[in-house]
Design a protein around this motif. Structure first.
Motif, PDB file in Angstrom:
ATOM      1  N   GLY A 182       0.662  -0.988  -0.189  1.00  0.00           N
ATOM      2  CA  GLY A 182      -0.328   0.186   0.022  1.00  0.00           C
ATOM      3  C   GLY A 182       0.888   0.973  -0.220  1.00  0.00           C
ATOM      4  O   GLY A 182       2.453   1.455  -0.107  1.00  0.00           O
ATOM      5  N   LYS A 183      -0.324   2.054   0.064  1.00  0.00           N
ATOM      6  CA  LYS A 183       1.006   3.643   0.224  1.00  0.00           C
ATOM      7  C   LYS A 183       1.941   3.736   1.289  1.00  0.00           C
ATOM      8  O   LYS A 183       1.110   3.812   2.330  1.00  0.00           O
ATOM      9  N   PRO A 184       2.695   4.196   1.220  1.00  0.00           N
ATOM     10  CA  PRO A 184       3.698   5.134   2.294  1.00  0.00           C
ATOM     11  C   PRO A 184       2.578   5.857   3.428  1.00  0.00           C
ATOM     12  O   PRO A 184       1.722   6.345   2.697  1.00  0.00           O
ATOM     13  N   GLY A 185       3.138   5.289   4.741  1.00  0.00           N
ATOM     14  CA  GLY A 185       2.231   5.932   5.589  1.00  0.00           C
ATOM     15  C   GLY A 185       2.870   7.507   5.650  1.00  0.00           C
ATOM     16  O   GLY A 185       3.974   7.986   5.293  1.00  0.00           O
TER      17      GLY A 185
END
Length: 491
Positions: free
Chosen positions: A1-4
């Protein structure tokens, strides 16, 4: 998923261990000079080196203040005289002296000249009492040079020197200066001098006529005299100078005919000064024609042509170079009775007789004297004295005058009076020249005038003393045409 989504920055950790030194960076630029430090302590003085070479002299400094005056030293010894300095400048002419007394003992106050004893023996006379005529005559020395006497005798006189051309009594004299001409066989006049009792005037070719010498003082044209202007020098004498001539007038009387000396300058060539020679003339009035008063190379003056050689000879008698009678070398030479040259005066000096004709003159006679009638024999013959005849004539004259009452002494007295001397030679006697006796008479009369008494002087001045065959003084020297009104008036 997308970086936090990023979390918050954490706290800084402790310094890590020091890493190894990096490589040296490049040199930085020098900073500005720092301020000078404080001076250090002075070191020990160095030893003195050898002196250097002397430098050039520096400029002179200003003078210092004058020191105090020192004490005077001891007086030194007088040193030797130094050499004479150059002669000073001639001073101005002195003021004119008073007029002297005449033969009558009177000093004129009316501007007239004092009376003189004339050649005839008369106090205050003008010589006309015994003149031979009334016409004046001019003698000359012209060209190279041709001489003419007052009575008309012509001759050439080729001698170098200074000579007396003419002299009248104690009144006026003309001298000339001769040198070789451009033609060396003949002579030329290059100087003239006119002398009186108180004037000595010299003219020379070397001065032209821009300068003349008067009594030793140089006169300048435009300052002391002016061309074409007649200057009265004294009661007797006046002067006129032009660029080419001079004239000096002289008159021994307040009125009547006087004399004059005249000269001109003329061109020729070298070696003459300024290439010029002079023609010289002397005019004598007729009243001077007694034959008793004129002397010099121009001979006597009596209208007798034939006695001129006898009057001139010996011609060496008139040579004045290197004597005190030279007006050219002696500016103090003035006329007086003591320097009148006569045969009688030469005899008194022990110079009479044939030796007066110098050996140089005798040896070169034919060169010096170019006259067909003038020979060496004439000169020698003229030197012969005739004293026995003179004594005989005096004795005869004394007897005659004593009988006339003209002299005041008894026969046998040793010394004649001035009255006797005054008429020693009334007439000419055969074999005797009257001017010889007359010259002696003039000298004797002048000396004895002071011994005459009042009666004698009065008789002389009144004209009362005459011989028994002479006319009275009121009748003398008067001429007129017989039968004319003039003769009738004169009686």
């Amino acid at each position: 998923g997308k970086p936090g989504i990023a979390g918050q920055r954490g706290t800084e950790g402790p310094d890590g261990p020091r890493g190894p030194p990096g490589d040296a960076g490049a040199d930085g630029k020098n900073g500005p000079d720092g301020n000078p430090g404080a001076p250090g302590p002075r070191g020990d003085a160095a030893k003195k080196g050898p002196p250097g070479e002397q430098g050039p002299q520096g400029p002179r400094g200003p003078p210092g203040d004058k020191g105090e005056e020192g004490e005077s030293g001891d007086k030194g010894f007088v040193g030797p005289n130094g050499p004479d300095g150059p002669p000073g400048v001639q001073g101005a002419r002195g003021s004119k002296g008073p007029i002297g007394r005449g033969c009558d003992g009177i000093r004129p106050t009316n501007g007239k000249p004092p009376k003189q004893i004339d050649a005839c023996g008369i106090c205050g006379g003008d010589e006309s009492e015994c003149a031979k005529g009334r016409a004046g005559r001019t003698a000359h020395a012209v060209g190279d040079p041709h001489y003419l006497t007052f009575d008309g005798k012509s001759f050439d006189y080729q001698v170098t020197g200074e000579f007396i051309l003419a002299r009248h009594m104690n009144d006026i004299e003309l001298q000339n200066l001769q040198m070789k001409c451009p033609n060396p066989r003949v002579r030329c006049n290059i100087g003239a001098a006119v002398v009186t009792r108180n004037l000595n005037i010299v003219f020379k070719s070397e001065w032209l006529f821009n300068q003349i010498q008067v009594n030793g003082e140089m006169w300048q044209q435009g300052k002391d005299f002016r061309f074409y202007h007649r200057t009265q020098l004294n009661v007797f004498t006046s002067l006129l100078v032009t660029p080419n001539s001079f004239t000096v007038w002289f008159n021994d009387m307040a009125v009547g005919d006087g004399s004059y000396a005249y000269g001109t300058q003329n061109r020729w060539g070298s070696p003459l000064p300024n290439n010029r020679y002079m023609n010289l003339y002397f005019y004598a009035p007729g009243r001077w024609s007694s034959g008793l008063s004129m002397t010099g190379l121009f001979a006597n003056f009596n209208y007798n042509y034939w006695d001129d050689w006898d009057s001139i000879s010996p011609s060496s008698m008139w040579w004045v170079r290197d004597t005190k009678n030279s007006a050219f070398s002696n500016p103090d030479y003035l006329l007086d009775w003591g320097n009148r040259i006569t045969k009688a005066s030469m005899k008194m000096k022990g110079t009479s007789g044939v030796p007066m004709l110098s050996e140089a003159t005798a040896q070169s006679f034919h060169e010096n004297f170019k006259a067909t009638q003038w020979t060496l024999e004439h000169e020698r013959e003229a030197l012969k004295e005739v004293s026995p005849l003179t004594a005989k004539m005096r004795k005869r004259l004394f007897a005659k005058m004593a009988a006339d009452g003209a002299i005041l002494r008894e026969a046998g007295e040793s010394k004649p009076t001035g009255l006797g001397a005054a008429e020693l030679d009334i007439e000419q006697y055969p074999g005797e020249r009257p001017d010889r006796l007359r010259i002696e008479q003039q000298m004797l009369f002048r000396k004895e005038w002071k011994d005459l008494n009042v009666k004698q002087r009065t008789a002389m001045l009144a004209g009362s003393v005459v011989s028994n065959n002479a006319v009275g003084f009121s009748k003398m020297c008067q001429e007129c045409i017989d039968g004319s009104d003039e003769c009738a008036k004169k009686g």
